[in-house]
Structures are given as C-alpha cells and as structure tokens.
Design a protein around this motif. Structure first.
Motif, PDB file in Angstrom:
ATOM      1  N   LEU A  79      33.112  76.759  35.459  1.00 23.02           N
ATOM      2  CA  LEU A  79      34.496  76.498  35.722  1.00 23.02           C
ATOM      3  C   LEU A  79      35.284  77.616  35.105  1.00 23.02           C
ATOM      4  O   LEU A  79      35.065  77.801  33.761  1.00 23.02           O
ATOM      5  CB  LEU A  79      35.215  75.408  35.414  1.00 23.02           C
ATOM      6  CG  LEU A  79      36.672  75.207  35.714  1.00 23.02           C
ATOM      7  CD1 LEU A  79      37.005  75.239  37.050  1.00 23.02           C
ATOM      8  CD2 LEU A  79      37.116  73.911  34.918  1.00 23.02           C
ATOM      9  N   GLU A  80      35.821  78.561  35.902  1.00 20.08           N
ATOM     10  CA  GLU A  80      36.466  79.381  35.301  1.00 20.08           C
ATOM     11  C   GLU A  80      38.027  79.624  35.558  1.00 20.08           C
ATOM     12  O   GLU A  80      38.202  79.513  36.780  1.00 20.08           O
ATOM     13  CB  GLU A  80      36.058  81.126  35.774  1.00 20.08           C
ATOM     14  CG  GLU A  80      34.567  81.411  35.570  1.00 20.08           C
ATOM     15  CD  GLU A  80      34.160  82.545  36.322  1.00 20.08           C
ATOM     16  OE1 GLU A  80      34.570  83.526  37.043  1.00 20.08           O
ATOM     17  OE2 GLU A  80      32.851  82.886  36.297  1.00 20.08           O
ATOM     18  N   PHE A 252      36.426  68.318  36.149  1.00 25.98           N
ATOM     19  CA  PHE A 252      35.945  68.244  34.865  1.00 25.98           C
ATOM     20  C   PHE A 252      34.459  68.886  34.941  1.00 25.98           C
ATOM     21  O   PHE A 252      33.586  68.537  35.153  1.00 25.98           O
ATOM     22  CB  PHE A 252      35.856  66.771  34.272  1.00 25.98           C
ATOM     23  CG  PHE A 252      36.931  66.182  34.005  1.00 25.98           C
ATOM     24  CD1 PHE A 252      37.464  65.794  32.837  1.00 25.98           C
ATOM     25  CD2 PHE A 252      37.887  65.782  35.081  1.00 25.98           C
ATOM     26  CE1 PHE A 252      38.600  65.188  32.781  1.00 25.98           C
ATOM     27  CE2 PHE A 252      38.898  64.881  34.965  1.00 25.98           C
ATOM     28  CZ  PHE A 252      39.461  64.415  33.531  1.00 25.98           C
ATOM     29  N   VAL A 253      34.245  70.064  33.878  1.00 29.82           N
ATOM     30  CA  VAL A 253      33.130  70.519  33.794  1.00 29.82           C
ATOM     31  C   VAL A 253      32.948  70.595  32.163  1.00 29.82           C
ATOM     32  O   VAL A 253      33.726  70.807  31.330  1.00 29.82           O
ATOM     33  CB  VAL A 253      33.092  72.137  34.116  1.00 29.82           C
ATOM     34  CG1 VAL A 253      31.729  72.824  33.600  1.00 29.82           C
ATOM     35  CG2 VAL A 253      33.094  71.829  35.769  1.00 29.82           C
ATOM     36  N   ALA A 254      31.654  69.993  31.890  1.00 28.15           N
ATOM     37  CA  ALA A 254      31.602  69.883  30.329  1.00 28.15           C
ATOM     38  C   ALA A 254      30.511  70.452  29.970  1.00 28.15           C
ATOM     39  O   ALA A 254      29.284  70.449  30.561  1.00 28.15           O
ATOM     40  CB  ALA A 254      31.584  68.159  29.949  1.00 28.15           C
ATOM     41  N   CYS A 258      32.473  71.017  24.843  1.00 35.01           N
ATOM     42  CA  CYS A 258      33.752  71.488  25.421  1.00 35.01           C
ATOM     43  C   CYS A 258      33.973  70.840  26.717  1.00 35.01           C
ATOM     44  O   CYS A 258      33.152  70.888  27.469  1.00 35.01           O
ATOM     45  CB  CYS A 258      33.964  73.115  25.651  1.00 35.01           C
ATOM     46  SG  CYS A 258      35.617  73.537  26.235  1.00 35.01           S
ATOM     47  N   VAL A 259      35.210  70.282  26.981  1.00 36.39           N
ATOM     48  CA  VAL A 259      35.548  69.809  28.446  1.00 36.39           C
ATOM     49  C   VAL A 259      36.448  70.680  28.963  1.00 36.39           C
ATOM     50  O   VAL A 259      37.643  70.548  28.344  1.00 36.39           O
ATOM     51  CB  VAL A 259      35.731  68.179  28.335  1.00 36.39           C
ATOM     52  CG1 VAL A 259      35.958  67.850  30.011  1.00 36.39           C
ATOM     53  CG2 VAL A 259      34.773  67.549  27.678  1.00 36.39           C
ATOM     54  N   GLN A 260      36.163  71.478  30.103  1.00 41.07           N
ATOM     55  CA  GLN A 260      37.192  72.165  30.719  1.00 41.07           C
ATOM     56  C   GLN A 260      37.608  71.519  31.953  1.00 41.07           C
ATOM     57  O   GLN A 260      37.020  70.951  32.980  1.00 41.07           O
ATOM     58  CB  GLN A 260      37.131  73.647  30.836  1.00 41.07           C
ATOM     59  CG  GLN A 260      37.811  74.542  31.355  1.00 41.07           C
ATOM     60  CD  GLN A 260      37.624  75.922  31.243  1.00 41.07           C
ATOM     61  OE1 GLN A 260      36.723  76.363  30.305  1.00 41.07           O
ATOM     62  NE2 GLN A 260      38.106  76.800  32.024  1.00 41.07           N
ATOM     63  N   LEU A 321      29.510  67.508  36.982  1.00 39.19           N
ATOM     64  CA  LEU A 321      30.736  67.799  37.424  1.00 39.19           C
ATOM     65  C   LEU A 321      31.325  66.471  37.898  1.00 39.19           C
ATOM     66  O   LEU A 321      30.651  65.548  38.131  1.00 39.19           O
ATOM     67  CB  LEU A 321      30.819  68.614  38.788  1.00 39.19           C
ATOM     68  CG  LEU A 321      32.300  68.833  39.731  1.00 39.19           C
ATOM     69  CD1 LEU A 321      33.019  69.611  38.647  1.00 39.19           C
ATOM     70  CD2 LEU A 321      31.858  69.210  40.799  1.00 39.19           C
ATOM     71  N   GLN A 322      32.424  66.063  37.357  1.00 41.86           N
ATOM     72  CA  GLN A 322      33.193  64.931  37.568  1.00 41.86           C
ATOM     73  C   GLN A 322      34.567  65.115  38.255  1.00 41.86           C
ATOM     74  O   GLN A 322      35.240  65.982  37.888  1.00 41.86           O
ATOM     75  CB  GLN A 322      33.619  64.467  36.221  1.00 41.86           C
ATOM     76  CG  GLN A 322      33.925  62.903  36.254  1.00 41.86           C
ATOM     77  CD  GLN A 322      33.747  62.297  34.790  1.00 41.86           C
ATOM     78  OE1 GLN A 322      34.312  63.093  33.894  1.00 41.86           O
ATOM     79  NE2 GLN A 322      33.535  61.168  34.604  1.00 41.86           N
TER      80      GLN A 322
END
Length: 351
Positions: A79-80, A252-254, A258-260, A321-322
C-alpha cells in the motif's frame, strides 16, 4: 557481515540497478538470498546512515517531513499513499497517526529494530549531477521492512537535514526468521461464547492473546458461526463490486510493525504483470493475489450491531490484506456492504 560480503552485495546492487534502474530493493535482496535490511546495511557509509533514535523519537519526526509517499507491505500486498503525516499520538509501545482518508497508521514500536536514512539517485537523473531521492526506512529484527517514507518536496524540508545530521555508521545485527510451524487446531470450548460477548472490535486482539491463537486459527475454529471460508477469487470480486458501486472501503495492509490504512472509494482493479492493482489519485495498492492461500469473511460483534471483514492470508498463515466498509465509530455497518457480501455468498452457493 564481512568486508568481502559487503563489497559483493554493493557490486550486485550496482549491477542490478544499472540493468533495471527502477528495480525495487526487496527484489534485489531476494535475488541475493538476503533480507532487505541486510542489503541496505551493506551500504552504510555510502548513501545509507543509521538513525540512533528510539522508535518514539523517530515517529515524532514523521509529521515534520512534509509531503511524502508512505509505504507499508505485507508478504503479498503493498500500500502506497501520498500526503502529510498527521500529528503523532499514542504511548511508549504504540504510535497513532490518525487521519482517515489520508495517511492513517498504527505503529507497533516493539518490532522496530533498525531505522535508516537512504539517499538513492533518481533513475532519470544525470550521472554527473544526480538528483537524489531521500527516504526514511524502518526494519524489524529480521531485516523485514516495517515502513518506508519517501520525500516528495524539493527542496527538502529542514527536518530531513536534521535527521541526516544525526546519522551514524552503526551496523545493525539481524537474526534469521524462523518459518511458522503449523499445528493441529487447539480445542477452545469457550471461544464461541467469548467471541459472541465482544462489544468492541479491538477486544479481538486480547481474545487472540488470551488463547495464544493466530488470527487464521481463530477463523478456522469459528467457521460456520462467525466466519466463512471463501474462494480466493472472491477478493477480486469484492474489490470490483465495491468500485462499481462507489462503496467506500477501508484497506488494511500490515507489516510486522505497522498497519497502514486507506479509506475511500476505489478505482477499478487492473491487472499488470500478474498482480491486481488499484491506481488511485493519492494511493496505490499492489496485490499478488495469485498466491493468496485463503480468504475469509469474518463477523465480529460490537455495540453497533457488528462489523464484517474480508481477510486474505498467504500460505504461511500471515494476514495479507483486510477489508472493511468505511464506518464511523458509533454507527452501524453500511447496509450496502452487507448486501454485497450476501450477494457474494449467493453466487458462491449457485457455483
């Protein structure tokens, strides 16, 4: 790392970048059978500097760095997002950068092992007078990237220079990660009642810790009650339908520390080089969905009628991925999201 190993890594890096200037560091590291952290540590003193700051001290710099590209990856998703980090809050173990719709992150400091400042020449710059791309990168104890941010402003905001002034050549010590060993599912007679008693989705983490469960194990134990296994292609279908209907989601990408989170409506998914991609104005999601091993629909009770997520896992059982529907605290889950998931279930039943 011996001097000869360091030289060999640098030479391999230079050769790879000469052949493919935009080749990501993680791919070069994989070719060399080393971690990304080891690759960057080999460059210490040559465009890489260790930042001798505590995680909390380092995180406090983030809101001062100006406009950046922030990047977090799991094993199969990247995820960017572009934007400015919001004000830091939280405590000694967890940092919060809360900006739904913008840069929105949860920082888990216990996994932060090595932070460094990196200066790379831009691929299109003149070799005699290169233009530099500055980044701040954080790695865990195994050399896996926790989070990265790349400066987008020119000239650089002053805090980048302040970080550079702190840089040292201190070498990190990484350890090898051990593969996750699968085990028979444990018997937990009280799990269903405890799951059903939740009143806040954040209580789920305590539930896992209390029973020493992995997330994927909990999903498997609760199948048919609070969870439902889906075919792996269901993930692409959910993203497509959400895009077509203008349904805002939370992605959600973890990484290990870190969770972004990206929140908002989605562009139409596109295929490129085998990956599934979302190319938005301020964000990009890259998903290697061809090797996703399991996808689950998961329901968690709360005070507002419950929330439902779609969760994708790799073959090692790690969360990739969530997805949730965008929701404000205190409000019920969107009916459009539940309708989409109901339709998905009916389609699978017919198939």
């Amino acid at each position: 790392m011996t001097p000869s190993q360091q030289i060999a890594i640098i030479e391999a890096l230079d050769a790879a970048r000469a052949a493919k200037p935009r080749l990501p560091a993680i791919e070069i590291a994989e070719r060399l059978a080393i971690s990304e952290g080891e690759l960057q540590a080999a460059r210490l003193g040559r465009d890489v500097w260790t930042l001798p700051l505590t995680p909390n001290e380092l995180a406090a710099y983030l809101p001062q760095l100006g406009r950046v590209k922030a990047l977090t990856r799991s094993r199969l998703a990247v995820l960017e997002q572009t934007g400015d980090y919001p004000e830091l809050s939280g405590g000694p173990q967890t940092g919060l950068l809360l900006d739904p719709g913008g840069l929105d992150l949860r920082l888990l400091y216990t996994h932060w092992h090595w932070a460094c400042l990196i200066r790379d020449p831009l691929p299109s710059s003149n070799a005699e007078k290169p233009q530099w791309r500055w980044s701040l990168q954080i790695f865990n104890q195994h050399g896996c990237a926790v989070h990265k941010c790349f400066a987008l402003e020119n000239p650089l905001p002053r805090p980048w220079g302040a970080l550079a002034a702190l840089g040292t050549r201190d070498t990190p010590a990484f350890t090898q990660s051990m593969p996750r060993l699968k085990r028979p599912l444990p018997e937990i007679p009280s799990l269903a009642s405890e799951w059903g008693a939740m009143r806040d989705v954040h209580q789920f983490f305590a539930l896992l810790q209390r029973h020493r469960l992995e997330r994927i194990e909990a999903n498997q134990l609760m199948e048919g009650r609070y969870t439902r296994a889906l075919p792996t292609h269901a993930l692409e279908m959910v993203l497509q339908h959400a895009s077509q209907r203008g349904l805002p989601l939370m992605l959600f990408v973890a990484s290990p520390g870190c969770v972004q989170i990206h929140t908002g409506t989605l562009p139409a998914p596109q295929r490129a080089r085998g990956w599934l991609n979302l190319f938005g104005e301020q964000f990009t999601l890259h998903l290697d969905d061809a090797v996703i091993d399991q996808v689950w629909q998961v329901s968690k009770p709360n005070r507002d009628g419950g929330v439902t997520s779609i969760e994708a896992f790799d073959a090692q059982g790690s969360l990739v991925l969530q997805l949730y529907a965008e929701r404000q605290e205190g409000r019920a889950e969107r009916r459009e999201w539940r309708q989409l998931l109901d339709e998905l279930g009916k389609q699978e039943a017919v198939a």
